[in-house]
Design an enzyme around this catalytic site. Sequence first.
Site, PDB file in Angstrom:
ATOM      1  N   ASP A 145       0.869  -1.155   0.000  1.00  0.00           N
ATOM      2  CA  ASP A 145       0.000   0.000   0.000  1.00  0.00           C
ATOM      3  C   ASP A 145       0.923   1.226   0.000  1.00  0.00           C
ATOM      4  OD1 ASP A 145      -3.206   0.547   1.649  1.00  0.00           O
ATOM      5  OD2 ASP A 145      -2.104   1.744   0.183  1.00  0.00           O
TER       6      ASP A 145
HETATM    7  C1  GLC Z   1      -4.307   4.312  -0.083  1.00  0.00           C
HETATM    8  C2  GLC Z   1      -5.222   3.144   0.262  1.00  0.00           C
HETATM    9  C3  GLC Z   1      -5.291   2.096  -0.809  1.00  0.00           C
HETATM   10  C4  GLC Z   1      -5.097   2.741  -2.174  1.00  0.00           C
HETATM   11  C5  GLC Z   1      -3.668   3.250  -2.216  1.00  0.00           C
HETATM   12  C6  GLC Z   1      -3.364   3.964  -3.544  1.00  0.00           C
HETATM   13  O1  GLC Z   1      -3.608   4.724   1.070  1.00  0.00           O
HETATM   14  O2  GLC Z   1      -4.989   2.484   1.486  1.00  0.00           O
HETATM   15  O3  GLC Z   1      -6.557   1.438  -0.687  1.00  0.00           O
HETATM   16  O4  GLC Z   1      -5.320   1.792  -3.191  1.00  0.00           O
HETATM   17  O5  GLC Z   1      -3.376   4.139  -1.134  1.00  0.00           O
HETATM   18  O6  GLC Z   1      -4.138   5.132  -3.632  1.00  0.00           O
END
Ligand code: GLC
Length: 703
Positions: free
Chosen positions: A252
Amino acid sequence: MTVQEKLGQIQQLTWTGDTGPGGGQTEQTEAAARAGLLGSVLNIHGARSSNSLQRIAVEESRLGIPLLFGLDVIHGFWTAFPIPLAQASSFDPEVARLDAEVSAKEARSEGVRWTFSPMMDVTHEPRWGRIAESCGEDPYLSAAFAVAKVQGYQGPADGSELSRTDRIAACAKHFVAYGGAEGGRDYNTVDVSEQRLRNLYLPPFKAAVDAGVATVMAAFNTIGGVPAHGNAHTMNSVLKEEWGFKGFVVSDYTGVEELIAHGFAEDGADAGRLALNSGLDMEMVSTNVADHGEALLSDGQITMERLDDAVTRILQLKFDLGLFDNPYSGESAAVAEPTAAARAASRASAARSMVLLRNEGSVLPLSPAAGSIAVVGPFADSTRLHGTWAGPGASRFPSVGILDAVREAAPGAKVTHAGQDLTLAVAAAAAAEVTVVVVGEDPGLSGEAAVRSDIGLPAGQEELIAAVAATGKPFVVVLVNGRPLVLGDWVDSAPAVLEVWHPGIEAGHAVADVLFGAVAPGGKLPVTFPRAVGQIPLYYNHESTGRPYNPAKPEEKFVSKYLDLADGPRFPFGYGLSYTTFAVSRPQLSRESIARDALERGETVEVSLTVTNTGEQAGDEVVQLYVHDVAAGIAQPVRRLRGFERVTLEPGRSTTVSFRLGAQDLGFWTNDPAGTFIVERGRIDVYTGTSSTTRDCSPLTVV
Ligand code: GLC
C-alpha cells in the site's frame, strides 16, 4: 536485465496532482522511466498523458519494458456507482459486476490498466471510515461481491480477456484483516486468532484468488504484532504457498517504509529486506527495495531468486495485459464522460441498493400526483453524493440532486425546499402534504482516515427531524451515509425511513425512483446498525458466549448484556422491508443427515423453501440461508450466512428457492497456522428467512 533494471521493475511511483505523502513525483517518475528503472505508475490517467509517459519508457529506455498504470477505480471512473457498502445492500453481485464492467471500459480507454479494487475487508467496525468501501460484516457476502467485481474488471479466471480494451487488472485489498482495527481507528492494531483470520477475514481473498485476481495489496495494519507488509505467514505461507497465488503483491502507499514506524524494521534497508522476503513483490511510492536492493543482494540478505520471482510475476501480468504488444491507449477511443447507458446502469444499481428501514401507514411510495411535497435537510439539494473514493468523475460530473429529481418525478406537485434551517424547514413541512427529510453524512466523513468516535447523525439533524415530526404531517427520512449510524429513538416513530447510502452520480434519480415506487426497495443491511456506539463491536455472526442474553428473561442478571441499554441492534444484518409483504416457508432439507465422508467426497444437502408475495404490489425479497454448528471444537457463530437469493414476485405469486450446502459451507478453519479445515459430526441448525434474526430452522446431522 541488469540488477538495477530488475529493482526498477518492482518499483511503483506516483504522478502529478497526487496529494499523498509522496505526491507529485513527476520529475523522478519521468527520469526513472527514461532510465528503465520503473515498473509502474499510480494516479495517472488520461490517454494522452499516459501515452506520453509510456513513450518515454518504451522508446527511450534500454529494454523498452512498458509501464503498468494503476489507479483507484473503486466504484466508478467517470460514472460513479453507489459506494461498495451500498452495492452489498443489494444482495445481488450482478450490481458489482456491472460497476466493474462499466468502470473497466471507461478507465481502460483513459490509459488505466490496473485498478486497486475490489476492497474486500470484512469489518465489524462502523466507526472505521473504510467500511464504506467494504461489503460489510459477512465473509460469504463479501466473497460473492469480490468475485463478481474481479470478473467484471478482468473477465474469466484464466485471464484470457485481460488484453481486451474493456478489461483491466484487479487487486484484492487489503491483505489482510485491515477491518479489524482496534477502536475502528484507521491503520490501528489488529490482533486476531488464526481461526478468526481464516474464518472471517481470509475467505473473500481466497475467493478472489480462485477467480483469478491478478494482484493483491498488502494492508497497513499488524496482524498479531507482525505488519502485513512484512508478514511471511499471510503473504508467503497462505497466499503464495497454500493458495498457489501466481500474481503479484503490491504494497500500500509507502507501506514498506511504514515498517519502520511500526517498530518492525530498523531502517529503509531493513524494511526493504523484510518486505521482499515476506512475499511483497512491488513497492508503492517509497523506494526502499530499489534503493537498498543491490547492497542487500551483495551481502545475501535477499536472494536473486526472490528478486527474479517478483520481477517475473510483474512481467507476466504485463504480458497477460498485452502491454508489450499494445502499450498505448487509443486517444480517439477515450470515453470522455458518462454515457447515458452508464448513467442508467448506475441509477438502477443505486435504487437496487437502497434499504427500506421503516414504512408505517404506507407513507411510501409517494404519489407522483401529490399536490405538494417539501424536500428539506442539509443534503436535500446536494450534488456531491458520489461517496468516498468515487474516481475522477466525481470532481467533473456532479451527482443528480434529490430535490431536482423529486421535481422531475412529480411535475404537477408544488415542490418546496429548505435546508437545515429549522424555521424554514418547519414552515415548508407544515405547508406540504408530505415532507422528505434528507439527512446523514457528508461523503468526507467516511473513507480512508475518516473515522468517527460517535456515529450518530451529525449536529442539528435529529432536531430537524423532531421539528418536522412536530408538525404532525407525514414525512420520510432519507439517510445518505457511508457507514451504519446510531439512529435515535425518533426512528421508532418516523412514518418512513429509507437508507440510500451515498448513491453515486445518479443519486437523486435513484432516490426518486424508490420514493415514488418506480423501483420497489428490496435491499438488505450488510452491516448491523447498533443502538449505541458503546455496543461496538456488535455483529450478527457472533459467538453465543456461555451466558447468552435471553430475550424471554430480560431481568436475568448474570448474562452478556448492558445495564443501561436494551439488548441487540437497532437494525440487524440482513434486514430490509419492501412495499409489499412476503411469506417464506420453513426450510425443507433433502436429507436430515449426511455422512462426513460423503460431504468430503463432494456430496451436498439441498435446502428449499417457498416465497410468496402476500401483498398488493410487486416487490423483491432476499431469501437468506444461515447455518449454526451448535457444538464444535471452535465455538461457532450463532449464524453464518451460507446462501442468499433476491427474487422478484408479482402480488400473489410464489417461487421455490433452493440452496446447496457442502463441506465448505458446513465446516470451519481451526487455529492451526498451517491451515486445517474440518467438518465435525453433530447437529448443524439450518436457518432460512429474510433477515439474520430468522428462527425458521431445520436441523441437519453430520454423522
Ligand atoms: C491508499 C489506500 C489504498 C489505495 C492506495 C493507492 O492509502 O490504502 O486502498 O489503493 O493508497 O491510492
